[in-house]
Structure formats: C-alpha cells, structure tokens
Design a protein around this motif. Structure first.
Motif, PDB file in Angstrom:
ATOM      1  N   ILE A  10      -3.819   2.711  -3.106  1.00 57.61           N
ATOM      2  CA  ILE A  10      -3.477   2.033  -1.857  1.00 57.61           C
ATOM      3  C   ILE A  10      -4.439   0.877  -1.610  1.00 57.61           C
ATOM      4  N   VAL A  44      -1.088   4.843   6.611  1.00 60.48           N
ATOM      5  CA  VAL A  44      -1.570   3.634   5.941  1.00 60.48           C
ATOM      6  C   VAL A  44      -1.537   2.552   7.009  1.00 60.48           C
ATOM      7  N   GLY A  50       0.811  -1.205   0.000  1.00 61.14           N
ATOM      8  CA  GLY A  50       0.000   0.000   0.000  1.00 61.14           C
ATOM      9  C   GLY A  50       0.845   1.256   0.000  1.00 61.14           C
ATOM     10  N   HIS A  99      -8.514   0.956   2.850  1.00 60.30           N
ATOM     11  CA  HIS A  99      -7.596  -0.134   2.530  1.00 60.30           C
ATOM     12  C   HIS A  99      -8.209  -1.139   1.574  1.00 60.30           C
TER      13      HIS A  99
END
Length: 278
Positions: A161, A215, A148, A197
């Motif tokens: 991502i 992230v 990601g 995500h």
C-alpha cells in the motif's frame, strides 16, 4: 480520528490483526454503506456559507435516524460527530460556526457504528468553484487512495500500500504525510494493523483474508511536515500548503480486496461547478 502516529521505526513486533469471517463481512458491508450514504448527504450539503457545525449536526441526525452512532463523538474527548479539515488542515479539524468560503476544499471524515460494526470513510468536497491547483491535489489524492487499495491482496503486505501511494504521489510532486496512518477496525474503532502510506522497511504486516482496515492517505502540495494546534486535535501543514485526504474501509478477501464504503450515488470525487459551464 486520533490515529496512532506513524512511528514504525524501532518498534516491537506488531500485534496480530484480527481475522473476521462471513458475519464480519456482512456487518462491515452494512456499516460501510451507511457511512457512504452519510457522506453522500454531507457532500451535497457542502456549499459556500454553510458552517461545518451545521454539517456536523446533519451527520449526527442522520446517524440517529438510522440506528447508528458517530464513533468520534466524545472519543478520547473529541467533541463532534465528524472531522472537517479545510485547506491546509491535514486531519481532525473540529467543526465550528465559521461559514465555508467559495474556493475552499474540505475533508469530511465520518465513522458510524451500526450494530457494533465500524464504517470509516472520508472524502474531499469542493466549496463552490475551487482553484485548479486544489482540484489537482484532490484528484492526485483520490488516485493515490485507489492505487493503495488496489495493492491489497492475500500474499502481499502493508508496504505494498505504502509503495503504491508514495511512488504515485511523489511522481506528481506531492508529499505523503508520515505523522498519521490508517488502522484496523471492525467491532473496535482502532485496531491492528497499522497502515502506513509510505514504505517503511522496519514495519510490514502480511495480508490475510478476513483482515479489515482503512486506507486513508493524506497528501500535501508542499512538504510533508505537520503540527498539531493547541486544541490537541487539529493537524495542519507546517508550510501552510494545501492538504487533501480520501479514505475507504476495506476487507482482505480470498482473492483480493472488498471496499465497504463505496458511495451508492457514485459521489466519491467532488465536482467543480466550473466543469458544467460552456
């Protein structure tokens, strides 16, 4: 921490993420490094018989000794300096006086404020020797994080991502938690952009140099569904399957991405004691 829930469908236009200059990058490097040093300390202290309350106290004392402050402490009423999420706890586990047990996996999540800048990161720690399925989940989750992060570059967007994380995790027969997400930060703890995500066509924010965000994928061995317990914070898998999470704070540069929370000791992934045996 109490991240905004990932409810992108049907939302209004997303707020514009702040753009930071050289001063911001320097501030985030210092805050990120200190956060990584705190996690190095916590990882080394995570052993069978140690309580998560003791780890929380260790984190608080480290912050105080280094002129920093734990961002989560009393944030929206949260009572501790770190989150400690064990086994089937997805995120926001509250430290307590129950000893960790051999075979547990625990996510250690800390955000430190240094000179007004926020460094936010989390890692999985093994408590002694852990089962192979738990170790594999942690390995998959770390790889998902790094894929990601690698997808971040000017000209791209937040769905890059999500695509990198979701495609990899699902190819390994794991699931991506939808209920919680990454977030922008800098001088503010939670800011734009929201970082999903997984791929969400109705929400996609372009990357621009100077954006800062986390992230932090949460990956389950079972189904993605979670529930929040009566304390209002602790999120667990509904099917009680194992869950893991890794998190970095990053900044978009002119050419790609900079990770602010790299471990000075290279302790990003946990080590299973069994690996050292003949």
């Amino acid at each position: 921490m109490q991240q905004e829930q990932a409810t992108a469908q049907g939302t209004r236009r997303a707020p514009e993420p702040p753009i930071h200059g050289p001063e911001g990058f320097e501030g985030m490097r210092r805050a990120g490094r200190l956060t990584a040093e705190a996690l190095d300390l916590l990882m080394a202290a995570t052993q069978p018989g140690v309580t998560t309350e003791a780890l929380d106290q260790l984190a608080y004392e480290f912050a105080m000794d280094h002129g920093a402050y734990p961002a989560s402490l009393l944030y929206r009423g949260y009572p501790k300096s770190i989150c400690t999420s064990i086994n089937h706890v997805v995120c926001h586990g509250i430290p307590n006086d129950k000893p960790l047990r051999e075979g547990d996996i625990v996510n250690l999540d800390i955000c430190l404020i240094l000179d007004g800048w926020h460094g936010d990161s989390s890692r999985m720690a093994y408590v002694g020797e852990v089962p192979r399925k738990a170790q594999r989940l942690c390995e998959i989750t770390y790889e998902a994080l790094m894929r990601g992060v690698a997808a971040v570059k000017p000209g791209g967007s937040t769905n890059d991502i999500g695509r990198a994380i979701q495609s990899y995790a699902e190819s390994e027969r794991c699931s991506v938690v939808r209920d919680f997400c990454g977030h922008g930060l800098g001088r503010t703890y939670h800011d734009a952009p929201t970082i999903l995500h997984y791929v969400e066509a109705s929400y996609d924010v372009p990357f621009k140099p100077g954006q800062f965000f986390t992230v932090e994928p949460m990956i389950n061995l079972g189904r993605p569904a979670v529930k929040v317990l009566g304390d209002g914070w602790t999120a667990v898998t509904r099917d009680r399957s194992l869950s893991a999470q890794f998190e970095h704070t990053v900044g978009v540069t002119e050419t790609g991405v900079e990770i602010f929370t790299v471990s000075p000791k290279g302790l990003h992934q946990p080590v299973n004691p069994a690996a050292d045996r003949p």
